[in-house]
Design a protein around this motif. Structure first.
Motif, mmCIF file in Angstrom:
data_model
loop_
_atom_site.group_PDB
_atom_site.id
_atom_site.type_symbol
_atom_site.label_atom_id
_atom_site.label_comp_id
_atom_site.label_asym_id
_atom_site.label_seq_id
_atom_site.Cartn_x
_atom_site.Cartn_y
_atom_site.Cartn_z
ATOM 1 N N ASP A 1 0.823 -1.212 0.000
ATOM 2 C CA ASP A 1 0.000 0.000 0.000
ATOM 3 C C ASP A 1 0.858 1.262 0.000
ATOM 4 O OD1 ASP A 1 -2.331 -1.481 -0.084
ATOM 5 O OD2 ASP A 1 -2.623 -1.427 2.095
ATOM 6 N N GLN A 2 1.957 1.255 0.751
ATOM 7 C CA GLN A 2 2.849 2.416 0.764
ATOM 8 C C GLN A 2 3.466 2.647 -0.614
ATOM 9 O OE1 GLN A 2 5.258 0.909 4.004
ATOM 10 N NE2 GLN A 2 4.687 2.663 5.297
ATOM 11 N N VAL A 3 3.851 1.574 -1.275
ATOM 12 C CA VAL A 3 4.439 1.696 -2.617
ATOM 13 C C VAL A 3 3.408 2.241 -3.595
ATOM 14 C CG1 VAL A 3 5.437 0.423 -4.552
ATOM 15 C CG2 VAL A 3 6.160 -0.098 -2.216
ATOM 16 N N VAL A 4 2.206 1.694 -3.561
ATOM 17 C CA VAL A 4 1.142 2.149 -4.468
ATOM 18 C C VAL A 4 0.835 3.619 -4.216
ATOM 19 C CG1 VAL A 4 -1.307 1.878 -5.042
ATOM 20 C CG2 VAL A 4 0.160 -0.140 -4.832
ATOM 21 N N ASP A 5 0.713 4.019 -2.960
ATOM 22 C CA ASP A 5 0.456 5.429 -2.642
ATOM 23 C C ASP A 5 1.564 6.320 -3.183
ATOM 24 O OD1 ASP A 5 -1.895 4.794 -1.354
ATOM 25 O OD2 ASP A 5 -1.027 4.890 0.666
ATOM 26 N N ASN B 1 3.325 10.438 -7.034
ATOM 27 C CA ASN B 1 4.345 10.964 -7.949
ATOM 28 C C ASN B 1 3.914 10.941 -9.396
ATOM 29 O OD1 ASN B 1 6.181 11.616 -5.934
ATOM 30 N ND2 ASN B 1 6.959 9.545 -5.863
ATOM 31 N N ARG B 2 2.999 10.074 -9.737
ATOM 32 C CA ARG B 2 2.535 9.992 -11.119
ATOM 33 C C ARG B 2 1.806 11.260 -11.522
ATOM 34 N NH1 ARG B 2 -1.711 5.571 -13.486
ATOM 35 N NH2 ARG B 2 -1.519 6.182 -15.628
ATOM 36 N N TYR B 3 1.064 11.852 -10.610
ATOM 37 C CA TYR B 3 0.268 13.018 -10.941
ATOM 38 C C TYR B 3 0.989 14.339 -10.648
ATOM 39 C CZ TYR B 3 -3.266 9.482 -11.446
ATOM 40 O OH TYR B 3 -3.966 8.376 -11.851
ATOM 41 N N CYS B 4 2.236 14.242 -10.220
ATOM 42 C CA CYS B 4 2.999 15.466 -9.930
ATOM 43 C C CYS B 4 3.783 15.946 -11.146
ATOM 44 C CB CYS B 4 3.950 15.227 -8.768
ATOM 45 S SG CYS B 4 3.091 14.979 -7.197
ATOM 46 N N MET B 5 3.689 15.225 -12.242
ATOM 47 C CA MET B 5 4.480 15.590 -13.415
ATOM 48 C C MET B 5 3.918 16.788 -14.115
ATOM 49 S SD MET B 5 5.569 12.132 -15.240
ATOM 50 C CE MET B 5 5.133 10.607 -14.508
#
Length: 77
Positions: free
Chosen positions: A64-68, A73-77
């Motif tokens: 869960d920590q990895v997925v979060d 970070n995916r949407y911070c680009m």
């Protein structure tokens, strides 16, 4: 066989269609029984990470920590 004309044609397709072709080709290759050989540098890195985890397993992240982390970070680009 020269793949250039095929690549030029596929390059004009929508990205989703290109990815679909890539995945289907990869699956077809794997269905023949071929398996990629890991690069020695990759094997060394995996060994290093495994040793680091064995030395201090408390530093491991939960799934869960990895997925979060990935989603944040995916949407911070």
């Amino acid at each position: 066989m020269d793949p250039t004309p095929t690549l030029q044609t596929v390059g004009s397709w929508p990205v989703a269609d290109q990815l679909s072709l890539v995945f289907r080709l990869w699956d077809q290759i794997l269905d023949t029984g071929w398996q990629p050989s890991p690069d020695p540098a990759l094997l060394a890195e995996l060994d290093r990470r495994l040793a680091a985890h064995a030395a201090d397993p408390s530093r491991a992240l939960t799934r869960d920590q990895v997925v979060d982390h990935v989603r944040r970070n995916r949407y911070c680009m």
